[in-house]
Write an enzyme that holds these catalytic residues in place. Structure first.
Site, PDB file in Angstrom:
ATOM      1  N   ASP A  53       3.250  -2.732  -0.147  1.00 22.59           N
ATOM      2  CA  ASP A  53       2.030  -2.822   0.695  1.00 22.59           C
ATOM      3  C   ASP A  53       2.289  -3.550   2.128  1.00 22.59           C
ATOM      4  O   ASP A  53       3.294  -4.148   2.263  1.00 22.59           O
ATOM      5  CB  ASP A  53       1.152  -3.683  -0.035  1.00 22.59           C
ATOM      6  CG  ASP A  53      -0.406  -3.326   0.479  1.00 22.59           C
ATOM      7  OD1 ASP A  53      -0.577  -2.476   1.169  1.00 22.59           O
ATOM      8  OD2 ASP A  53      -1.269  -4.157   0.019  1.00 22.59           O
ATOM      9  N   ASN A  61      -4.694   7.478  -2.978  1.00 26.62           N
ATOM     10  CA  ASN A  61      -4.096   7.505  -1.452  1.00 26.62           C
ATOM     11  C   ASN A  61      -4.314   8.919  -0.925  1.00 26.62           C
ATOM     12  O   ASN A  61      -4.284   9.119   0.385  1.00 26.62           O
ATOM     13  CB  ASN A  61      -2.556   7.481  -1.558  1.00 26.62           C
ATOM     14  CG  ASN A  61      -2.105   5.777  -1.557  1.00 26.62           C
ATOM     15  OD1 ASN A  61      -1.192   5.377  -2.137  1.00 26.62           O
ATOM     16  ND2 ASN A  61      -3.040   4.876  -1.327  1.00 26.62           N
TER      17      ASN A  61
END
Ligand code: FPP
Length: 236
Positions: free
Chosen positions: A15, A64
């Site tokens: 991340d 996503n």
């Protein structure tokens, strides 16, 4: 290496690529490129210098796909490049590459690159690299339940014979449980990553954005792991 304790199965939630790029006034996609370059170095380090056997990566979640189309398209192209060429050093290191996730919504070029990578590395024995792509831990459990139900309905499995081993075998990949999960960038969430396999995993949440998370940062996280007292539900 021999006397040092390493997790057998390490998960990485990569991340902070977007924030890394933003801080440099760059497009988010360039953060993903920097993340991918870092990943190759990190994996080479792991498979050469540690006894970690299985690495699971959160590359792209089912959610996503809701991101901006340009970013999704860039990531998909990046995956194809990675699988077709940049992962070469990993493949040569005798590591077997497998994928977890749903195939639906992935383009032909991504699926072909995934299938070729799986096929090229299927006989490798030194380690396993599990890439979670179009992946959701909740969907993995749903898809496992469907597979198991089918076997019950067609008479190849009795309900009484459904064990943890049967569940594990019917997940996307039959892997050992996760020992340690690192999420970079300071966010303290699991975000649907391998929820069944991480029931007794230890976690570390370093502040570093993934493109800057190098082997030194990894060793710091591994030091944190070594300090944990893993009891698996036992009394102290
Ligand atoms: C999360 O950062 C990262 C991703 C959604 C993509 C991760 C992909 C790579 C590192 C490329 C290489 C991967 C493989 C396994 C082939 P973010 O975009 O959410 O960052 P932010 O939270 O700062 O916005």
């Amino acid at each position: 290496m021999e006397n040092v304790v390493y997790p057998n199965h390490l998960g990485i939630i990569m991340d902070g690529n977007g924030r890394w790029a933003k801080e440099r006034g760059l497009n988010r996609s360039l953060g993903h490129k920097a993340g991918a370059d870092n990943l190759i170095n990190l994996l080479n380090y792991i498979y050469k210098n540690t006894s970690i056997k299985v690495v699971s990566l959160y590359a792209f979640s089912t959610e996503n796909f809701k991101r901006d189309k340009n970013e999704v398209d860039y990531l998909m192209k990046l995956f194809v490049t990675l699988f077709n060429s940049k992962l070469e050093s990993i493949k040569k290191n005798n590591v077997k590459v497998v994928f977890s996730g749903r195939r639906e919504n992935l383009s032909k070029s991504v699926l072909e690159a995934m299938d070729k990578t799986t096929d090229d590395t299927k006989n490798n024995t030194k380690g396993i690299l599990n890439i979670c792509l179009n992946y959701g831990g909740d969907y993995e459990i749903v898809d496992m339940a469907k597979k198991v139900a089918k076997q019950v309905l067609d008479g190849t499995l009795n309900i009484e014979d459904i064990t943890k081993e049967v569940v594990s075998k019917n997940l996307y990949q039959d892997l050992p449980p996760l020992d340690f999960v690192i999420r970079t960038s300071g966010e303290k969430r699991i975000s649907n990553f391998m929820i069944y396999q991480s029931s007794y995993a230890e976690y570390d949440f370093p502040d570093t954005y993934f493109p800057d998370f190098d082997s030194k940062c990894l060793e710091e996280s591994l030091d944190n792991y070594r300090k944990r007292d893993r009891r698996f539900g036992n009394a102290k």
